[in-house]
Write a protein that holds these residues in place. Sequence first.
Motif, PDB file in Angstrom:
ATOM      1  N   VAL A 144      30.336  38.915  47.577  1.00  0.00           N
ATOM      2  CA  VAL A 144      30.978  40.185  46.958  1.00  0.00           C
ATOM      3  C   VAL A 144      32.522  39.759  46.620  1.00  0.00           C
ATOM      4  CG1 VAL A 144      29.445  41.895  46.835  1.00  0.00           C
ATOM      5  CG2 VAL A 144      31.366  41.578  48.517  1.00  0.00           C
ATOM      6  N   GLU A 145      33.243  39.865  45.548  1.00  0.00           N
ATOM      7  CA  GLU A 145      34.684  39.597  45.360  1.00  0.00           C
ATOM      8  C   GLU A 145      35.184  41.115  45.596  1.00  0.00           C
ATOM      9  OE1 GLU A 145      36.033  37.609  42.021  1.00  0.00           O
ATOM     10  OE2 GLU A 145      38.139  37.654  42.735  1.00  0.00           O
ATOM     11  N   ALA A 146      36.007  41.206  46.574  1.00  0.00           N
ATOM     12  CA  ALA A 146      36.896  42.276  46.647  1.00  0.00           C
ATOM     13  C   ALA A 146      37.988  42.225  45.420  1.00  0.00           C
ATOM     14  CB  ALA A 146      37.572  42.392  47.975  1.00  0.00           C
TER      15      ALA A 146
ATOM     16  N   PHE B  66      38.351  37.114  49.037  1.00  0.00           N
ATOM     17  CA  PHE B  66      39.604  38.225  48.707  1.00  0.00           C
ATOM     18  C   PHE B  66      40.617  37.315  48.076  1.00  0.00           C
ATOM     19  CE2 PHE B  66      43.474  40.203  49.868  1.00  0.00           C
ATOM     20  CZ  PHE B  66      43.027  41.391  49.976  1.00  0.00           C
ATOM     21  N   ASN B  67      41.335  38.175  47.219  1.00  0.00           N
ATOM     22  CA  ASN B  67      42.344  37.214  46.289  1.00  0.00           C
ATOM     23  C   ASN B  67      43.586  37.173  47.030  1.00  0.00           C
ATOM     24  OD1 ASN B  67      41.103  36.496  43.436  1.00  0.00           O
ATOM     25  ND2 ASN B  67      40.394  38.767  43.927  1.00  0.00           N
ATOM     26  N   LEU B  68      44.221  35.601  47.218  1.00  0.00           N
ATOM     27  CA  LEU B  68      45.585  35.941  47.855  1.00  0.00           C
ATOM     28  C   LEU B  68      46.598  35.682  46.847  1.00  0.00           C
ATOM     29  CD1 LEU B  68      44.903  33.705  50.967  1.00  0.00           C
ATOM     30  CD2 LEU B  68      45.402  36.254  50.879  1.00  0.00           C
TER      31      LEU B  68
ATOM     32  N   LEU C 106      38.772  32.819  50.581  1.00  0.00           N
ATOM     33  CA  LEU C 106      40.009  33.282  50.154  1.00  0.00           C
ATOM     34  C   LEU C 106      40.296  32.520  49.068  1.00  0.00           C
ATOM     35  CD1 LEU C 106      41.622  33.109  53.601  1.00  0.00           C
ATOM     36  CD2 LEU C 106      41.181  35.180  52.462  1.00  0.00           C
ATOM     37  N   GLU C 107      40.586  33.301  47.755  1.00  0.00           N
ATOM     38  CA  GLU C 107      40.768  32.987  46.441  1.00  0.00           C
ATOM     39  C   GLU C 107      42.086  32.683  46.176  1.00  0.00           C
ATOM     40  OE1 GLU C 107      38.759  35.062  43.531  1.00  0.00           O
ATOM     41  OE2 GLU C 107      36.627  34.956  44.719  1.00  0.00           O
ATOM     42  N   VAL C 108      42.699  31.634  45.782  1.00  0.00           N
ATOM     43  CA  VAL C 108      43.880  31.151  45.378  1.00  0.00           C
ATOM     44  C   VAL C 108      43.636  30.842  43.708  1.00  0.00           C
ATOM     45  CG1 VAL C 108      45.241  31.295  47.433  1.00  0.00           C
ATOM     46  CG2 VAL C 108      43.942  28.918  46.437  1.00  0.00           C
TER      47      VAL C 108
ATOM     48  N   ILE D  80      39.298  27.977  44.515  1.00  0.00           N
ATOM     49  CA  ILE D  80      40.329  27.718  43.589  1.00  0.00           C
ATOM     50  C   ILE D  80      39.717  28.432  42.593  1.00  0.00           C
ATOM     51  CG2 ILE D  80      41.398  26.325  42.051  1.00  0.00           C
ATOM     52  CD1 ILE D  80      40.793  24.091  44.471  1.00  0.00           C
ATOM     53  N   ASP D  81      40.503  29.678  42.041  1.00  0.00           N
ATOM     54  CA  ASP D  81      40.265  30.808  41.001  1.00  0.00           C
ATOM     55  C   ASP D  81      40.780  30.425  39.846  1.00  0.00           C
ATOM     56  OD1 ASP D  81      39.313  33.174  40.456  1.00  0.00           O
ATOM     57  OD2 ASP D  81      40.812  34.264  41.630  1.00  0.00           O
ATOM     58  N   ASP D  82      40.120  31.014  38.829  1.00  0.00           N
ATOM     59  CA  ASP D  82      40.582  30.826  37.465  1.00  0.00           C
ATOM     60  C   ASP D  82      40.812  29.352  36.978  1.00  0.00           C
ATOM     61  OD1 ASP D  82      40.935  33.590  37.727  1.00  0.00           O
ATOM     62  OD2 ASP D  82      43.082  33.664  37.475  1.00  0.00           O
TER      63      ASP D  82
ATOM     64  N   LEU E 292      35.095  25.994  43.512  1.00  0.00           N
ATOM     65  CA  LEU E 292      35.765  26.125  42.489  1.00  0.00           C
ATOM     66  C   LEU E 292      35.045  27.195  41.678  1.00  0.00           C
ATOM     67  CD1 LEU E 292      38.090  24.293  41.048  1.00  0.00           C
ATOM     68  CD2 LEU E 292      35.837  23.379  39.640  1.00  0.00           C
ATOM     69  N   LYS E 293      36.046  28.268  41.262  1.00  0.00           N
ATOM     70  CA  LYS E 293      35.763  29.328  40.456  1.00  0.00           C
ATOM     71  C   LYS E 293      36.327  28.776  39.029  1.00  0.00           C
ATOM     72  CE  LYS E 293      35.030  33.397  41.683  1.00  0.00           C
ATOM     73  NZ  LYS E 293      35.298  34.847  42.194  1.00  0.00           N
ATOM     74  N   ILE E 294      35.176  28.742  37.804  1.00  0.00           N
ATOM     75  CA  ILE E 294      35.480  28.364  36.464  1.00  0.00           C
ATOM     76  C   ILE E 294      36.034  29.639  36.099  1.00  0.00           C
ATOM     77  CG2 ILE E 294      34.776  27.258  34.459  1.00  0.00           C
ATOM     78  CD1 ILE E 294      32.652  25.980  36.419  1.00  0.00           C
TER      79      ILE E 294
ATOM     80  N   ALA F 173      30.745  30.440  38.300  1.00  0.00           N
ATOM     81  CA  ALA F 173      31.145  30.703  37.016  1.00  0.00           C
ATOM     82  C   ALA F 173      31.474  32.270  36.968  1.00  0.00           C
ATOM     83  CB  ALA F 173      29.874  30.575  36.032  1.00  0.00           C
ATOM     84  N   GLU F 174      32.725  32.437  36.479  1.00  0.00           N
ATOM     85  CA  GLU F 174      33.070  33.823  36.377  1.00  0.00           C
ATOM     86  C   GLU F 174      33.106  34.333  35.047  1.00  0.00           C
ATOM     87  OE1 GLU F 174      36.979  34.667  38.635  1.00  0.00           O
ATOM     88  OE2 GLU F 174      37.711  33.248  37.141  1.00  0.00           O
ATOM     89  N   GLY F 175      32.821  35.571  34.831  1.00  0.00           N
ATOM     90  CA  GLY F 175      32.909  36.277  33.572  1.00  0.00           C
ATOM     91  C   GLY F 175      31.708  36.276  32.756  1.00  0.00           C
TER      92      GLY F 175
HETATM   93 MG    MG Z   1      39.560  35.951  42.006  1.00  0.00          MG
END
Ligand code: MG
Length: 287
Positions: free
Chosen positions: A58-60, A116-118, A148-150, A178-180, A199-201, A235-237
Amino acid sequence: LETSLLRFVRDLKNNQTDEPPPPSEVTVIDFCNALDAGDITLAYQPKLTVQGLILRGVEALARWKHPQKGNISPGVFIPLAERHGLIDTLTRELLQKAFKQKQAWQQMGLRFHIAFNLSPLSLADAGLSDWLADLAQEYSIPPDEITLEVTENALLGELACAIRTLARLRLKGFNIAIDDYGTGFANAQQLSRVPATELKIDRSLIHQVATRPQQGTILASTVDLAKNLKLITVAEGVETLEDYRILVDLGVDQVQGFYFSKPLYPDDLLEWIKSGLSKIRRQVHGK
Ligand code: MG
Ligand code: C2E
Ligand code: MG
Ligand code: MG
């Protein structure tokens, strides 16, 4: 009397409409009060494996419900905290909440990961990796169940500094995402130097992929690049079944998005695990 009363009521009404709307912007004072009161909490959005739709993590995501001003978006209060030198305080407070929650889930026999997003600013926090490792120990959490997402853009500024912090976190056993990805301009060489695991697209690349063929081409080469760098692809979204089906064909590893679930508070997440997830599996498999 009647006319003066009518005039009074009319004036009152006019007065009301002439009055400027109450300020809806939150101030740094509001933010400090919320921090003190513990009003900033976390919602959790499921991340599922593409194959089998298994809950992988899960992403917080930070949430703030102001008593008068309503829900304030993290897109507003994270930058506010960053501007006022309060982001490290917020980050550490929320990380503590997330670890405590993870421990509670572990005690219930649930073993999914937490992401968790940093903030990019946290990458300059030299004590972060030791602090996090201690925290993981305190709550009996295996670091390899924490990601940890950056954001891609965080890596562009002080790349050397960011890489040092991320490398320390990796050495402690934490995963790095690696986020976004796709919203910034990191090139393949920069990307290859980051000690990431995932890698989060970004959702802008995913959204409506089913109806935009060019986007499919960009996505395919992104997935290819990630695979060459041995990164897990997320894949996000993902908002529709059509999007999901294309991601299956592209060989993406994990999916996250409103199609599967919104970010949920812990009680609702448990409910989703009990009934929502199997409903989605039936929907996807057409049963
Ligand atoms: Mg994120
Ligand atoms: P993010 O890390 O990329 O998080 C994903 C965002 O996309 C979340 O917005 C989530 O609610 C939203 N989202 C998820 N699935 C879908 C979908 O299918 N469609 C659409 N349209 N949106 C979807 P949210 O919660 O508003 O967070 C926005 C950003 O704020 C996050 O982007 C992250 O960069 C930042 N953020 C949130 N919580 C924290 C935090 O605790 N610390 C830091 N430093 N940043 C945070
Ligand atoms: Mg993102
Ligand atoms: Mg984002």
